[in-house]
Design a protein around this motif. Structure first.
Motif, PDB file in Angstrom:
ATOM      1  N   ALA A  43       0.850  -1.189   0.000  1.00 33.90           N
ATOM      2  CA  ALA A  43       0.000   0.000   0.000  1.00 33.90           C
ATOM      3  C   ALA A  43       0.882   1.235   0.000  1.00 33.90           C
ATOM      4  CB  ALA A  43      -0.892   0.005   1.236  1.00 33.90           C
ATOM      5  N   PHE A  44       0.461   2.242  -0.704  1.00 28.26           N
ATOM      6  CA  PHE A  44       1.208   3.496  -0.748  1.00 28.26           C
ATOM      7  C   PHE A  44       0.193   4.620  -0.785  1.00 28.26           C
ATOM      8  CE2 PHE A  44       3.647   6.941  -2.647  1.00 28.26           C
ATOM      9  CZ  PHE A  44       4.824   6.861  -1.935  1.00 28.26           C
ATOM     10  N   THR A  45       0.107   5.347   0.310  1.00 24.20           N
ATOM     11  CA  THR A  45      -0.886   6.421   0.407  1.00 24.20           C
ATOM     12  C   THR A  45      -0.226   7.778   0.571  1.00 24.20           C
ATOM     13  OG1 THR A  45      -1.043   6.080   2.789  1.00 24.20           O
ATOM     14  CG2 THR A  45      -2.610   4.874   1.415  1.00 24.20           C
ATOM     15  N   SER A  46       1.053   7.841   0.309  1.00 22.80           N
ATOM     16  CA  SER A  46       1.812   9.065   0.514  1.00 22.80           C
ATOM     17  C   SER A  46       2.201   9.680  -0.818  1.00 22.80           C
ATOM     18  CB  SER A  46       3.062   8.738   1.329  1.00 22.80           C
ATOM     19  OG  SER A  46       2.709   8.116   2.542  1.00 22.80           O
ATOM     20  N   SER A  47       3.105  10.612  -0.764  1.00 22.90           N
ATOM     21  CA  SER A  47       3.685  11.209  -1.964  1.00 22.90           C
ATOM     22  C   SER A  47       5.149  10.809  -2.037  1.00 22.90           C
ATOM     23  CB  SER A  47       3.583  12.736  -1.915  1.00 22.90           C
ATOM     24  OG  SER A  47       2.241  13.142  -2.013  1.00 22.90           O
ATOM     25  N   LEU A  48       5.658  10.752  -3.250  1.00 22.37           N
ATOM     26  CA  LEU A  48       7.035  10.366  -3.469  1.00 22.37           C
ATOM     27  C   LEU A  48       7.774  11.506  -4.148  1.00 22.37           C
ATOM     28  CD1 LEU A  48       9.141   8.053  -3.394  1.00 22.37           C
ATOM     29  CD2 LEU A  48       8.345   7.427  -5.680  1.00 22.37           C
ATOM     30  N   VAL A  49       8.971  11.791  -3.640  1.00 20.80           N
ATOM     31  CA  VAL A  49       9.836  12.801  -4.234  1.00 20.80           C
ATOM     32  C   VAL A  49      11.202  12.157  -4.449  1.00 20.80           C
ATOM     33  CG1 VAL A  49      10.982  15.026  -3.898  1.00 20.80           C
ATOM     34  CG2 VAL A  49       8.631  14.699  -3.094  1.00 20.80           C
ATOM     35  N   ILE A  50      11.737  12.294  -5.663  1.00 23.06           N
ATOM     36  CA  ILE A  50      13.084  11.802  -5.952  1.00 23.06           C
ATOM     37  C   ILE A  50      13.838  12.927  -6.656  1.00 23.06           C
ATOM     38  CG2 ILE A  50      14.508  10.078  -7.114  1.00 23.06           C
ATOM     39  CD1 ILE A  50      12.047   8.210  -7.055  1.00 23.06           C
ATOM     40  N   ILE A  51      14.977  13.293  -6.076  1.00 17.81           N
ATOM     41  CA  ILE A  51      15.828  14.337  -6.639  1.00 17.81           C
ATOM     42  C   ILE A  51      17.178  13.705  -6.948  1.00 17.81           C
ATOM     43  CG2 ILE A  51      16.899  16.590  -6.251  1.00 17.81           C
ATOM     44  CD1 ILE A  51      14.753  17.025  -4.028  1.00 17.81           C
ATOM     45  N   ALA A  52      17.666  13.875  -8.165  1.00 18.02           N
ATOM     46  CA  ALA A  52      18.967  13.332  -8.557  1.00 18.02           C
ATOM     47  C   ALA A  52      20.045  14.396  -8.406  1.00 18.02           C
ATOM     48  CB  ALA A  52      18.913  12.850 -10.004  1.00 18.02           C
ATOM     49  N   PHE A  53      21.198  13.967  -7.915  1.00 15.27           N
ATOM     50  CA  PHE A  53      22.385  14.809  -7.817  1.00 15.27           C
ATOM     51  C   PHE A  53      23.536  14.086  -8.497  1.00 15.27           C
ATOM     52  CE2 PHE A  53      19.767  16.263  -4.343  1.00 15.27           C
ATOM     53  CZ  PHE A  53      19.942  17.641  -4.373  1.00 15.27           C
ATOM     54  N   PRO A  54      24.520  14.819  -8.992  1.00 18.04           N
ATOM     55  CA  PRO A  54      25.637  14.162  -9.682  1.00 18.04           C
ATOM     56  C   PRO A  54      26.373  13.134  -8.826  1.00 18.04           C
ATOM     57  CG  PRO A  54      25.642  16.508 -10.138  1.00 18.04           C
ATOM     58  CD  PRO A  54      24.608  16.274  -9.073  1.00 18.04           C
ATOM     59  N   ASP A  55      26.412  13.352  -7.502  1.00 21.82           N
ATOM     60  CA  ASP A  55      27.099  12.409  -6.618  1.00 21.82           C
ATOM     61  C   ASP A  55      26.638  12.640  -5.179  1.00 21.82           C
ATOM     62  OD1 ASP A  55      28.665  14.650  -5.574  1.00 21.82           O
ATOM     63  OD2 ASP A  55      29.881  14.466  -7.378  1.00 21.82           O
ATOM     64  N   MET A  56      27.037  11.728  -4.302  1.00 21.39           N
ATOM     65  CA  MET A  56      26.608  11.787  -2.907  1.00 21.39           C
ATOM     66  C   MET A  56      27.149  13.034  -2.210  1.00 21.39           C
ATOM     67  SD  MET A  56      24.703  10.280  -0.668  1.00 21.39           S
ATOM     68  CE  MET A  56      24.520   8.514  -0.873  1.00 21.39           C
ATOM     69  N   GLU A  57      28.349  13.441  -2.546  1.00 22.05           N
ATOM     70  CA  GLU A  57      28.934  14.631  -1.929  1.00 22.05           C
ATOM     71  C   GLU A  57      28.056  15.860  -2.171  1.00 22.05           C
ATOM     72  OE1 GLU A  57      32.802  17.394  -2.726  1.00 22.05           O
ATOM     73  OE2 GLU A  57      33.144  15.230  -2.659  1.00 22.05           O
ATOM     74  N   ARG A  58      27.585  16.028  -3.406  1.00 22.76           N
ATOM     75  CA  ARG A  58      26.735  17.196  -3.694  1.00 22.76           C
ATOM     76  C   ARG A  58      25.341  17.039  -3.090  1.00 22.76           C
ATOM     77  NH1 ARG A  58      28.863  18.494  -9.759  1.00 22.76           N
ATOM     78  NH2 ARG A  58      29.677  16.404  -9.579  1.00 22.76           N
ATOM     79  N   ALA A  59      24.836  15.824  -3.002  1.00 20.27           N
ATOM     80  CA  ALA A  59      23.540  15.616  -2.353  1.00 20.27           C
ATOM     81  C   ALA A  59      23.616  16.007  -0.879  1.00 20.27           C
ATOM     82  CB  ALA A  59      23.101  14.160  -2.499  1.00 20.27           C
ATOM     83  N   ARG A  60      24.682  15.556  -0.210  1.00 19.90           N
ATOM     84  CA  ARG A  60      24.866  15.911   1.205  1.00 19.90           C
ATOM     85  C   ARG A  60      25.060  17.423   1.364  1.00 19.90           C
ATOM     86  NH1 ARG A  60      28.804  11.256   1.474  1.00 19.90           N
ATOM     87  NH2 ARG A  60      27.585   9.538   2.337  1.00 19.90           N
ATOM     88  N   ALA A  61      25.853  18.000   0.478  1.00 23.32           N
ATOM     89  CA  ALA A  61      26.126  19.443   0.560  1.00 23.32           C
ATOM     90  C   ALA A  61      24.849  20.245   0.362  1.00 23.32           C
ATOM     91  CB  ALA A  61      27.179  19.837  -0.468  1.00 23.32           C
TER      92      ALA A  61
END
Length: 115
Positions: free
Chosen positions: A50-68
């Protein structure tokens, strides 16, 4: 390696804070190369469970920039606009390379587990 910021969120009723958050989040992502792949709102076809929520996916070039991005002053400034009104699970995950093959992963797991 591409990294993803993933949000499984349960929004409350839309309000001014959430709208301001949505209006300003892109500007916080741009310096880090972030781009939306999925941004809630659209239909989700549930195949299992079951999935009753919303989903958000954001892509970043790498983990370092995602964390930053997440730790950035610009994002931290708008974060309370969301967290005051929306519950959810937010996490970062590193992707796999284009050559990834699950059968090799299974073979490694079998070997390590002695199966």
């Amino acid at each position: 390696m591409t990294a993803y910021a993933i949000g499984h969120i349960r929004p409350e009723t839309m309000n001014e804070d959430i709208l301001r958050y949505i209006e300003t989040i892109q500007a916080t992502m741009d310096p880090f190369g972030g781009r939306f792949l999925v941004h809630g709102g659209g239909p989700v076809e549930v195949l299992e469970g079951a999935f009753t929520s919303s989903l958000v996916i954001i892509a970043f070039p790498d983990m370092e920039r995602a964390r930053a991005w997440y730790a950035s002053e610009a994002y931290q400034e708008i974060l309370p606009l969301r967290t005051r009104h929306i519950e959810g699970d937010i996490f970062l995950a590193e992707g796999v390379p284009p050559t990834y093959d699950a059968t090799r992963t299974a073979a490694r797991i079998r070997e390590e587990a002695g199966l």
